[in-house]
Design an enzyme around this catalytic site. Structure first.
Site, PDB file in Angstrom:
ATOM      1  CD  GLU A 216       8.051  31.535  12.723  1.00 39.59           C
ATOM      2  OE1 GLU A 216       8.244  32.034  13.855  1.00 39.59           O
ATOM      3  OE2 GLU A 216       8.824  30.717  12.182  1.00 39.59           O
ATOM      4  CG  HIS A 388      -3.841   3.263  -1.945  1.00 38.96           C
ATOM      5  ND1 HIS A 388      -4.177   2.292  -2.855  1.00 38.96           N
ATOM      6  CD2 HIS A 388      -4.490   2.955  -0.797  1.00 38.96           C
ATOM      7  CE1 HIS A 388      -5.029   1.439  -2.295  1.00 38.96           C
ATOM      8  NE2 HIS A 388      -5.236   1.819  -1.043  1.00 38.96           N
TER       9      HIS A 388
END
Ligand code: F6P
Length: 553
Positions: A216, A388
Site C-alpha cells: 500500500e 447517540h
C-alpha cells in the site's frame, strides 16, 4: 501444534479467581457501592500525570488481591524487567521490544547485539531536530525556493495510526506553518484526494515504512512521485521533496530517496510501537520538536511509573488485570475505548492495532495451543457521540462490555458550559452503566409521569437497564504532549501485561502474512488480459470474473 498449555488455568490463583467470579455473579455493583462507599477512593490511583478511578468494577478486595496474585504467579515483575532491559521478548523474531528506549534519551547506554541503542536514539533525535528546525524556519525549501506548506505522510498501520492520533490530539500545539495529511489506504481515492489539495512546489512527502516493503505504502509513494515529476517537470527535485523513515535504507535509496533524507528505524521497535521514533516525524513537523520531546517525556514518565510502582498502584497493571478479569472469567468478548475529548477521537483506532495486533494470538510463546481466551475485540469512539450511536447496546443489550472512559479535567476550548456538559455526560454514562435502572424504578418513573396502570405494566420491562457494566474513568488535567505520551504508553504497557498473563508473543504479527500473499496471487487475475494465476475457491473465482467484466478486462 503441541499439546494445550493448561498450566495457567490449573494454578491456584486462576482457580481462586474462578471461585471469586462464582461468589460475585449475583452481586450487582450497586450493592458493592452501598456496602462500601469508600471504594470510590480506595480504588483510585495516580501515575505519570494520569488518574484512574476503577471503583465501578465487579471488584472486591478479595478479587483485587487474587488478580495481583495471578500477575505474580506469571512472574510479571521479572517479565517487565526483561522487556525494559532489552531482552529478546519477541521470541519468534528473536528481537527485543525497546520502544521505551525511544523516549529515554537521557539513559546511559543499552546494548542490543553490540549496538548502543540509546546512542542511536539520540543521534536520530538530533537529526530530526535539525530537519524540523530547517523546515519550520523555512531555511529548507522546495525546488522553486518556496517554503514548505504541506507534509504528506504516506504509511499504514503503525506507520500511520500513531502519528495520526498524536497529530490530531496535539492540534492546540500546532506550529502555524505546516498542514499535515495522512495517506494510508491502497484505495486510490485517498492519494488522489490528498494530491488534489497540495502544490508540488511546497509539499514534503514522508514515506513511512519500517520494511519499505508494504505494498500500500509503496504504490501510494510511486503515485506521489509520478505526480510530483509530472507536475514539477523536475526529477532531481524528488531527492529534496521525498523523505523516508525506514529500517530498509537500501530499498529507500532504490526508490530514489537521497540517503541524506533517510531516517532510521530499527528491528527492536515494533511498527505499532514506533510513533516515538522518526515515524513521529509528521508529528514533530506539525507541533515542533520541543513538543515532540515533551510527548516522549510523558511516555517516559509512564515507563518509570510502570517500572517502579507496586503492582497494586500501577496503572497499566491494574487496567490490564481488570481486563483479564472480564476477558477470562466473565467471558467478555470486547473492550470499549470511549475518549470524551474531540482531540482524542482517533485513540480507539490506534489502540485497535496496538492491542489486537499484539494480543490476537492463539498459541503460547512455546507454540502450545491455549485453553483460555486471549485478546478481546477493541472498539470504541468519541463521546458524547457514542451515546447517540452504540451506548444503547451497552445499556440494554445482552453482552458484558467493559469500557474505559478517558476525559481531561480541563478543555483547551472553553465555550459556554460545553466542557461541564461533556463531563456530566461522561459521569452519567459511567454511572448508568454501573447502576442501571431497576424494574421498580422504571415503574415509579412511569407512574410519576401519569401513565395508566396498564401502560406501566406494558412499558416498564422495556425501561429496565440492568447496569453492572464495569467501567474505568481515566483522567488527565488537560490533553497535552506529556499527558498524551503517558496515555499511549499506559496502553502499551497494559497490552504487554496481558500478554504476560496469556504467555503469548505480543510483538510479532504473523497473522497478517497470509492476506498479503493471497492478495498478490489474486491481483494478476484482476489486472491481466488473460485470467492467469491460481484458481481459488469458487466464490473468489466468481467475484474475480465480476470485477473483470465490470472493468472490461
Ligand atoms: O499490519 C502489518 C504491519 O506489518 C504492521 O505491523 C505495521 O505497522 C504495518 O504493517 C506497516 O508496516 P511497515 O511500516 O513496514 O510499512
Amino acid at each position: 501444534m503441541t499439546s494445550p498449555r493448561s498450566t495457567l488455568t490449573s494454578t491456584p490463583e486462576w482457580q481462586k479467581l474462578t471461585a471469586c467470579r462464582e461468589s460475585l455473579k449475583n452481586t450487582p455493583m450497586r450493592a458493592l457501592f452501598a456496602d462500601d462507599p469508600a471504594r470510590a477512593t480506595r480504588y483510585f490511583i495516580n501515575g505519570a500525570g494520569l488518574s484512574l478511578d476503577f471503583s465501578k468494577n465487579r471488584l472486591t478486595d478479595d478479587v483485587f488481591e487474587a488478580l495481583m496474585a495471578l500477575a505474580r504467579r506469571c512472574k510479571l515483575e521479572e517479565r517487565r524487567a526483561a522487556l525494559l532491559g532489552g531482552d529478546k521478548v519477541n521470541v519468534t523474531e528473536n528481537r527485543p521490544a525497546l520502544h521505551t528506549a525511544l523516549r529515554n534519551p537521557e539513559a546511559g547506554s543499552l546494548a542490543v547485539d553490540g549496538v548502543d541503542v540509546i546512542a542511536e536514539v539520540n543521534t536520530t533525535l538530533k537529526r530530526m531536530d535539525a530537519f524540523v528546525q530547517e523546515v519550520l524556519s523555512q531555511s529548507r525549501r522546495g525546488y522553486t525556493g518556496k517554503a514548505f506548506t504541506d507534509v504528506v505522510s504516506i504509511g499504514i498501520g503503525g506507520s500511520f495510526l500513531g502519528p495520526k492520533l498524536v497529530t490530531e490530539a496535539l492540534q492546540p500545539y500546532r506550529k502555524a506553518s505546516l498542514r499535515c495529511h495522512y495517506v494510508a489506504n491502497i484505495d486510490g481515492t485517498e492519494i488522489c484526494e490528498t494530491l488534489a489539495k497540495v502544490n508540488p512546489e511546497t509539499t514534503l512527502f514522508l514515506v513511512q515504512s519500517k520494511s519499505f516493503g508494504t505494498r500500500e505504502t509503496l504504490e501510494n509513494s510511486k503515485v506521489a512521485r509520478e505526480w510530483f515529476i509530472e507536475r514539477s517537470g523536475n526529477t532531481q527535485a524528488v531527492a529534496s521533496h521525498f523523505i523516508a523513515v525506514t529500517a530498509n535504507k537500501s530499498a529507500a535509496q532504490a526508490f530514489g530517496i537521497d540517503p541524506e533524507n533517510v531516517f532510521p528505524m530499527w528491528d527492536w521497535v515494533g511498527g505499532r510501537y514506533s510513533l516515538w521514533s522518526a515515524i513521529g516525524l509528521p508529528v514533530a513537523l506539525t507541533i515542533g520538536m520541543d513538543n515532540f520531546r515533551a510527548l516522549l517525556a510523558g511516555a517516559h514518565a509512564m515507563d518509570t511509573h510502570f517500572r517502579d510502582t507496586p503492582l497494586e498502584e500501577n496503572l497499566p497493571v491494574v487496567m490490564a488485570m481488570l481486563g483479564i478479569w472480564y476477558n477470562n472469567f466473565w467471558d467478555a468478548e470486547t473492550h470499549a475505548i470511549l475518549p470524551y475529548d474531540h482531540y482524542l477521537r482517533s485513540l480507539p483506532d490506534h489502540l485497535q492495532q496496538l492491542d489486537m495486533e499484539s494480543s490476537g494470538k492463539q498459541v503460547s510463546q512455546q507454540g502450545e495451543s491455549l485453553d483460555y481466551q486471549t485478546g478481546p475485540v477493541i472498539w470504541g469512539g468519541v463521546g458524547a457521540n457514542g451515546q447517540h450511536a452504540y451506548h444503547q447496546l451497552i445499556h440494554q443489550g445482552t453482552r458484558l462490555i467493559p469500557a474505559d472512559f478517558i476525559i481531561p479535567l480541563q478543555t483547551h476550548n472553553p465555550v459556554a458550559t460545553h466542557h461541564a456538559d461533556l463531563f456530566a455526560n461522561c459521569l452519567a454514562q459511567s454511572r448508568a452503566m454501573m447502576a442501571g435502572k431497576t424494574l421498580e424504578e422504571a415503574k415509579a418513573e412511569l407512574a410519576a409521569s401519569g401513565e395508566s396502570e396498564a401502560d406501566i405494566e406494558r412499558l416498564a420491562p422495556h425501561k429496565v437497564i440492568p447496569g453492572n457494566q464495569p467501567n474505568n474513568i481515566l483522567m488527565m488535567e488537560k490533553v497535552t504532549p506529556a499527558s498524551v505520551g503517558a496515555l499511549i504508553a499506559l496502553y502499551e504497557h497494559r497490552t504487554f501485561v496481558q500478554g504476560v498473563i496469556w504467555d503469548i508473543d505480543s510483538f510479532d504479527q504473523w497473522g497478517v502474512e497470509l492476506g498479503k500473499k493471497l492478495g498478490q496471487d489474486i491481483l494478476p487475475r484482476l489486472l491481466e488480459s488473460s485470467a492467469e494465476g491460481k484458481a481459488s475457491d469458487s466464490a473468489t473465482d466468481n467475484l474475480i470474473s465480476l470485477f473483470r467484466a465490470s472493468n472490461r478486462r
